[in-house]
Design a protein around this motif. Structure first.
Motif, PDB file in Angstrom:
ATOM      1  N   ASP A  14       0.828  -1.206   0.000  1.00 26.38           N
ATOM      2  CA  ASP A  14       0.000   0.000   0.000  1.00 26.38           C
ATOM      3  C   ASP A  14       0.866   1.261   0.000  1.00 26.38           C
ATOM      4  O   ASP A  14       0.567   2.228  -0.704  1.00 26.38           O
ATOM      5  CB  ASP A  14      -0.940   0.016   1.202  1.00 26.38           C
ATOM      6  N   LEU A  15       1.932   1.249   0.774  1.00 24.19           N
ATOM      7  CA  LEU A  15       2.850   2.391   0.798  1.00 24.19           C
ATOM      8  C   LEU A  15       3.538   2.570  -0.543  1.00 24.19           C
ATOM      9  O   LEU A  15       3.723   3.686  -1.024  1.00 24.19           O
ATOM     10  CB  LEU A  15       3.903   2.212   1.890  1.00 24.19           C
ATOM     11  N   LEU A  16       3.907   1.462  -1.154  1.00 18.16           N
ATOM     12  CA  LEU A  16       4.598   1.510  -2.436  1.00 18.16           C
ATOM     13  C   LEU A  16       3.712   2.109  -3.525  1.00 18.16           C
ATOM     14  O   LEU A  16       4.184   2.871  -4.360  1.00 18.16           O
ATOM     15  CB  LEU A  16       5.045   0.098  -2.837  1.00 18.16           C
ATOM     16  N   GLU A  17       2.418   1.790  -3.489  1.00 18.27           N
ATOM     17  CA  GLU A  17       1.498   2.309  -4.496  1.00 18.27           C
ATOM     18  C   GLU A  17       1.415   3.826  -4.468  1.00 18.27           C
ATOM     19  O   GLU A  17       1.267   4.465  -5.500  1.00 18.27           O
ATOM     20  CB  GLU A  17       0.104   1.706  -4.289  1.00 18.27           C
ATOM     21  N   GLY A  18       1.523   4.416  -3.291  1.00 14.24           N
ATOM     22  CA  GLY A  18       1.416   5.863  -3.168  1.00 14.24           C
ATOM     23  C   GLY A  18       2.745   6.592  -3.165  1.00 14.24           C
ATOM     24  O   GLY A  18       2.778   7.810  -3.020  1.00 14.24           O
ATOM     25  N   ALA A  19       3.828   5.871  -3.348  1.00 13.51           N
ATOM     26  CA  ALA A  19       5.156   6.480  -3.256  1.00 13.51           C
ATOM     27  C   ALA A  19       5.514   7.266  -4.512  1.00 13.51           C
ATOM     28  O   ALA A  19       5.224   6.847  -5.623  1.00 13.51           O
ATOM     29  CB  ALA A  19       6.197   5.394  -3.023  1.00 13.51           C
ATOM     30  N   ASP A  20       6.143   8.408  -4.310  1.00 18.08           N
ATOM     31  CA  ASP A  20       6.715   9.190  -5.414  1.00 18.08           C
ATOM     32  C   ASP A  20       8.152   8.708  -5.564  1.00 18.08           C
ATOM     33  O   ASP A  20       9.034   9.086  -4.793  1.00 18.08           O
ATOM     34  CB  ASP A  20       6.662  10.680  -5.099  1.00 18.08           C
ATOM     35  N   LEU A  21       8.378   7.857  -6.545  1.00 15.79           N
ATOM     36  CA  LEU A  21       9.675   7.204  -6.678  1.00 15.79           C
ATOM     37  C   LEU A  21      10.794   8.174  -7.023  1.00 15.79           C
ATOM     38  O   LEU A  21      11.937   7.973  -6.600  1.00 15.79           O
ATOM     39  CB  LEU A  21       9.590   6.088  -7.710  1.00 15.79           C
ATOM     40  N   ASN A  22      10.493   9.228  -7.752  1.00 14.56           N
ATOM     41  CA  ASN A  22      11.529  10.213  -8.064  1.00 14.56           C
ATOM     42  C   ASN A  22      11.962  10.966  -6.811  1.00 14.56           C
ATOM     43  O   ASN A  22      13.144  11.246  -6.615  1.00 14.56           O
ATOM     44  CB  ASN A  22      11.062  11.176  -9.147  1.00 14.56           C
ATOM     45  N   GLU A  23      11.006  11.257  -5.943  1.00  8.19           N
ATOM     46  CA  GLU A  23      11.334  11.918  -4.676  1.00  8.19           C
ATOM     47  C   GLU A  23      12.147  10.975  -3.792  1.00  8.19           C
ATOM     48  O   GLU A  23      13.118  11.395  -3.151  1.00  8.19           O
ATOM     49  CB  GLU A  23      10.057  12.345  -3.954  1.00  8.19           C
ATOM     50  N   LEU A  24      11.775   9.715  -3.779  1.00  4.89           N
ATOM     51  CA  LEU A  24      12.519   8.723  -3.012  1.00  4.89           C
ATOM     52  C   LEU A  24      13.960   8.617  -3.506  1.00  4.89           C
ATOM     53  O   LEU A  24      14.904   8.589  -2.712  1.00  4.89           O
ATOM     54  CB  LEU A  24      11.833   7.361  -3.113  1.00  4.89           C
ATOM     55  N   LYS A  25      14.126   8.604  -4.820  1.00  2.42           N
ATOM     56  CA  LYS A  25      15.464   8.529  -5.412  1.00  2.42           C
ATOM     57  C   LYS A  25      16.283   9.769  -5.046  1.00  2.42           C
ATOM     58  O   LYS A  25      17.468   9.678  -4.729  1.00  2.42           O
ATOM     59  CB  LYS A  25      15.352   8.375  -6.928  1.00  2.42           C
ATOM     60  N   GLU A  26      15.642  10.929  -5.073  1.00  2.37           N
ATOM     61  CA  GLU A  26      16.330  12.171  -4.722  1.00  2.37           C
ATOM     62  C   GLU A  26      16.768  12.165  -3.262  1.00  2.37           C
ATOM     63  O   GLU A  26      17.902  12.529  -2.940  1.00  2.37           O
ATOM     64  CB  GLU A  26      15.407  13.356  -4.989  1.00  2.37           C
ATOM     65  N   LYS A  27      15.892  11.724  -2.370  1.00  2.11           N
ATOM     66  CA  LYS A  27      16.237  11.675  -0.950  1.00  2.11           C
ATOM     67  C   LYS A  27      17.338  10.656  -0.683  1.00  2.11           C
ATOM     68  O   LYS A  27      18.225  10.894   0.128  1.00  2.11           O
ATOM     69  CB  LYS A  27      15.000  11.365  -0.113  1.00  2.11           C
ATOM     70  N   ALA A  28      17.272   9.530  -1.375  1.00  7.14           N
ATOM     71  CA  ALA A  28      18.335   8.533  -1.235  1.00  7.14           C
ATOM     72  C   ALA A  28      19.663   9.116  -1.704  1.00  7.14           C
ATOM     73  O   ALA A  28      20.709   8.887  -1.087  1.00  7.14           O
ATOM     74  CB  ALA A  28      17.993   7.276  -2.025  1.00  7.14           C
ATOM     75  N   GLY A  29      19.627   9.883  -2.789  1.00 10.56           N
ATOM     76  CA  GLY A  29      20.832  10.545  -3.282  1.00 10.56           C
ATOM     77  C   GLY A  29      21.396  11.516  -2.266  1.00 10.56           C
ATOM     78  O   GLY A  29      22.618  11.606  -2.084  1.00 10.56           O
ATOM     79  N   ASP A  30      20.512  12.253  -1.588  1.00 15.06           N
ATOM     80  CA  ASP A  30      20.957  13.179  -0.542  1.00 15.06           C
ATOM     81  C   ASP A  30      21.652  12.429   0.586  1.00 15.06           C
ATOM     82  O   ASP A  30      22.676  12.880   1.107  1.00 15.06           O
ATOM     83  CB  ASP A  30      19.780  13.973   0.023  1.00 15.06           C
ATOM     84  N   LEU A  31      21.097  11.283   0.961  1.00 10.61           N
ATOM     85  CA  LEU A  31      21.697  10.492   2.035  1.00 10.61           C
ATOM     86  C   LEU A  31      23.040   9.896   1.634  1.00 10.61           C
ATOM     87  O   LEU A  31      23.941   9.770   2.458  1.00 10.61           O
ATOM     88  CB  LEU A  31      20.746   9.368   2.457  1.00 10.61           C
ATOM     89  N   LEU A  32      23.169   9.550   0.365  1.00 14.23           N
ATOM     90  CA  LEU A  32      24.400   8.926  -0.111  1.00 14.23           C
ATOM     91  C   LEU A  32      25.518   9.939  -0.360  1.00 14.23           C
ATOM     92  O   LEU A  32      26.681   9.553  -0.464  1.00 14.23           O
ATOM     93  CB  LEU A  32      24.130   8.141  -1.396  1.00 14.23           C
ATOM     94  N   GLY A  33      25.163  11.205  -0.474  1.00 10.95           N
ATOM     95  CA  GLY A  33      26.176  12.241  -0.679  1.00 10.95           C
ATOM     96  C   GLY A  33      26.955  12.028  -1.962  1.00 10.95           C
ATOM     97  O   GLY A  33      26.391  11.903  -3.035  1.00 10.95           O
ATOM     98  N   ASP A  34      28.284  11.978  -1.845  1.00  7.74           N
ATOM     99  CA  ASP A  34      29.132  11.867  -3.037  1.00  7.74           C
ATOM    100  C   ASP A  34      29.044  10.502  -3.704  1.00  7.74           C
ATOM    101  O   ASP A  34      29.590  10.305  -4.782  1.00  7.74           O
ATOM    102  CB  ASP A  34      30.587  12.217  -2.715  1.00  7.74           C
TER     103      ASP A  34
END
Length: 57
Positions: A14-34
Motif C-alpha cells: 500500500d505504501l509503495l502504491e502511493g510512493a513518489d519514486l523520483n522523490e525517493l530517489k532524490e532523498k536517497a541521493g541526498d543520504l548517499l552524498g558523493d
C-alpha cells in the motif's frame, strides 16, 4: 513479538502504491552524498515493479 508477514507485505504494498519514486530517489541521493551517482542508472519504475511482484501487488 510475533509478526504477521502477510499483513506487513500488504502494508508495504500500500505504501509503495502511493510512493513518489523520483522523490525517493532524490532523498536517497541526498543520504548517499558523493556516492549518489550509483543511483543514476536505477530505473525506479523497474524497482517498483519488482517490489510489487515480491509483495504480491
Amino acid at each position: 513479538m510475533d509478526f504477521d508477514l502477510d499483513k506487513l507485505k500488504d502494508q508495504a504494498g500500500d505504501l509503495l502504491e502511493g510512493a513518489d519514486l523520483n522523490e525517493l530517489k532524490e532523498k536517497a541521493g541526498d543520504l548517499l552524498g558523493d556516492k549518489a551517482d550509483i543511483l543514476d542508472n536505477v530505473d525506479m519504475d523497474d524497482v517498483k515493479d519488482k517490489l510489487s511482484g515480491f509483495l504480491g501487488k
